[in-house]
Scaffold this motif. Sequence first.
Motif, short mmCIF file in Angstrom:
data_model
loop_
_atom_site.label_atom_id
_atom_site.label_comp_id
_atom_site.label_asym_id
_atom_site.label_seq_id
_atom_site.Cartn_x
_atom_site.Cartn_y
_atom_site.Cartn_z
N GLU A 182 6.47 9.00 -4.94
CA GLU A 182 6.91 7.02 -5.11
C GLU A 182 9.01 7.64 -4.22
O GLU A 182 9.54 6.31 -3.87
N ASP A 183 9.10 8.25 -4.50
CA ASP A 183 10.35 9.07 -4.38
C ASP A 183 10.33 10.24 -3.43
O ASP A 183 9.79 10.92 -2.97
N LEU A 184 11.05 10.57 -1.58
CA LEU A 184 11.44 11.16 -0.76
C LEU A 184 12.51 12.07 -0.76
O LEU A 184 13.34 10.57 -0.36
N MET A 185 12.75 13.21 -0.33
CA MET A 185 14.08 13.48 -0.11
C MET A 185 14.09 14.86 0.59
O MET A 185 12.92 14.74 1.03
N ASP A 186 15.15 14.26 1.04
CA ASP A 186 15.33 15.70 2.05
C ASP A 186 15.64 16.68 1.56
O ASP A 186 15.93 16.64 1.32
N PRO A 187 14.24 17.55 2.06
CA PRO A 187 14.56 19.38 2.08
C PRO A 187 16.23 20.09 2.67
O PRO A 187 16.60 20.72 1.38
N HIS A 188 16.39 19.31 3.11
CA HIS A 188 17.77 19.94 3.09
C HIS A 188 18.93 19.30 2.81
O HIS A 188 19.78 19.70 2.96
N ARG A 189 18.86 17.81 1.69
CA ARG A 189 19.58 17.25 1.33
C ARG A 189 21.25 16.60 1.69
O ARG A 189 22.31 16.98 1.70
N ARG A 190 20.30 16.37 3.19
CA ARG A 190 21.51 15.99 4.00
C ARG A 190 21.45 14.18 4.01
O ARG A 190 22.25 13.46 4.19
N GLY A 191 19.85 13.64 3.73
CA GLY A 191 20.41 11.82 4.17
C GLY A 191 19.76 11.50 3.11
O GLY A 191 19.42 12.26 1.91
N ALA A 192 19.67 10.05 3.10
CA ALA A 192 19.26 9.76 2.12
C ALA A 192 18.51 9.67 1.04
O ALA A 192 17.52 9.70 2.16
N PRO A 193 18.25 9.23 0.30
CA PRO A 193 16.22 9.62 -0.49
C PRO A 193 16.37 8.50 -0.39
O PRO A 193 16.60 7.02 -0.48
N PHE A 194 14.38 7.75 0.42
CA PHE A 194 14.16 6.25 0.12
C PHE A 194 13.22 6.37 -1.33
O PHE A 194 12.57 7.43 -1.85
N TYR A 195 13.55 5.38 -1.89
CA TYR A 195 12.09 5.44 -2.91
C TYR A 195 11.47 3.41 -2.30
O TYR A 195 11.78 3.06 -1.31
N PHE A 196 10.34 3.96 -2.97
CA PHE A 196 9.02 3.21 -2.63
C PHE A 196 8.63 2.16 -4.54
O PHE A 196 8.12 2.27 -4.56
N GLN A 197 9.19 1.04 -3.19
CA GLN A 197 8.63 0.81 -5.21
C GLN A 197 7.70 -0.47 -4.09
O GLN A 197 7.45 -1.53 -3.57
N ARG A 198 6.61 -0.75 -5.80
CA ARG A 198 5.27 -1.36 -5.43
C ARG A 198 5.51 -2.94 -5.34
O ARG A 198 5.61 -3.25 -6.69
N MET A 199 4.74 -3.55 -4.75
CA MET A 199 4.65 -4.80 -4.43
C MET A 199 3.17 -5.28 -4.77
O MET A 199 2.32 -4.87 -4.79
N ASP A 200 2.60 -6.61 -5.24
CA ASP A 200 1.96 -6.62 -5.95
C ASP A 200 0.90 -8.00 -5.13
O ASP A 200 0.23 -7.84 -4.98
N GLU A 213 1.32 -1.17 0.10
CA GLU A 213 0.21 0.13 0.21
C GLU A 213 1.16 1.11 -0.11
O GLU A 213 0.70 1.79 1.05
N GLY A 214 1.37 1.51 -1.13
CA GLY A 214 2.76 2.43 -1.05
C GLY A 214 1.80 3.61 -1.03
O GLY A 214 2.68 4.74 -0.16
N PRO A 215 1.20 4.39 -0.63
CA PRO A 215 0.64 5.94 -0.63
C PRO A 215 0.32 6.11 0.92
O PRO A 215 1.26 6.63 2.04
N LYS A 216 0.34 4.49 1.98
CA LYS A 216 -0.07 4.86 2.81
C LYS A 216 1.32 4.70 3.35
O LYS A 216 2.34 5.46 4.46
N VAL A 217 2.27 4.02 3.06
CA VAL A 217 3.68 3.61 3.41
C VAL A 217 4.57 5.11 3.11
O VAL A 217 5.76 5.81 4.12
N VAL A 218 3.83 5.42 2.35
CA VAL A 218 5.02 6.87 2.01
C VAL A 218 4.39 7.77 2.56
O VAL A 218 5.14 8.32 3.35
N ALA A 219 3.67 7.85 3.22
CA ALA A 219 3.05 9.36 4.02
C ALA A 219 3.85 8.99 5.26
O ALA A 219 3.96 10.11 5.81
N PHE A 220 4.11 7.76 5.69
CA PHE A 220 3.89 7.58 7.11
C PHE A 220 5.85 8.24 7.72
O PHE A 220 5.97 8.63 8.12
N TRP A 221 6.28 7.01 6.34
CA TRP A 221 7.90 7.35 6.32
C TRP A 221 8.36 9.37 6.01
O TRP A 221 9.31 9.58 6.48
N ARG A 222 7.06 9.37 4.65
CA ARG A 222 7.28 11.92 4.19
C ARG A 222 7.32 12.19 6.12
O ARG A 222 8.26 12.89 6.67
N ALA A 223 6.51 11.78 6.81
CA ALA A 223 6.08 12.24 8.25
C ALA A 223 7.24 11.64 9.03
O ALA A 223 7.74 12.89 9.72
#
Length: 230
Positions: free
Chosen positions: A145-163, A123-133
């Motif tokens: 499906e991609d999250l990035m640190d707005p201050h460009r410090r930490g590693a980006p997160f990518y969310f890959q869909r599973m069926d 459930e990509g959107p729900k999982v992304v929302a959690f990690w975004r917060a």
Amino acid sequence: MTFVESRSERIRPERFHGSAGVEDWRVVGEGACAYFRTGSFAVGARFVGAIGELPGAGGDHPDVDVRQDAVIVRLITVTDDYYGLTERHVELARRISAVARTLGMSADPSAVQTVQVTVDALEGPKVVAFWRALLGYQDRAHSGEDLMDPHRRGAPFYFQRMDVPRPQRNRIHIDVWVPYDQAEARIAAALAAGGRLLNDADAPSNWVLTDPEGNEACIGVAGPPCPGLA
């Protein structure tokens, strides 16, 4: 098209690497990066000051990381609808390399890499929302499906869909982006350390490996030089 517009043209990694004068640089997951050995923090500080004086440097916002004996520079455009390189970065990379040479600094392309955390989700959107917060990250170029640190410090997160669920496998793996000319050596080292090659169907741009317990990691590269693009 005006000159300014042409210099702002979006380009792919192959175009960057095919340009003359950018031999110090490697395109990885987070843009064009260079690792300059300074020998001292004081030289690194002078180098950063000189970069700030370059024409156009302020508008292209290079990311600069100063360490005790090295400076890492990253060039990338981040807007609401784009995350990548433009033609302007080619000339800026050349100028930064020229400044490094005047200070007696050498580049070490083999030291360039970036790391991305990839989460497999049903459930990509729900999982992304959690990690975004949780991370305080932002969406990258409205991808969803991609999250990035707005201050460009930490590693980006990518969310890959599973069926379907995969309870027998881990659902978080690490993406390591290395220079195109370092991938084979890095893979060989990982295999020699007890790893296993799981999938090379997308080689030479991506390989999937596992550690001795099955935890996954992907080695990715972005655009080796292509003849005729300079």
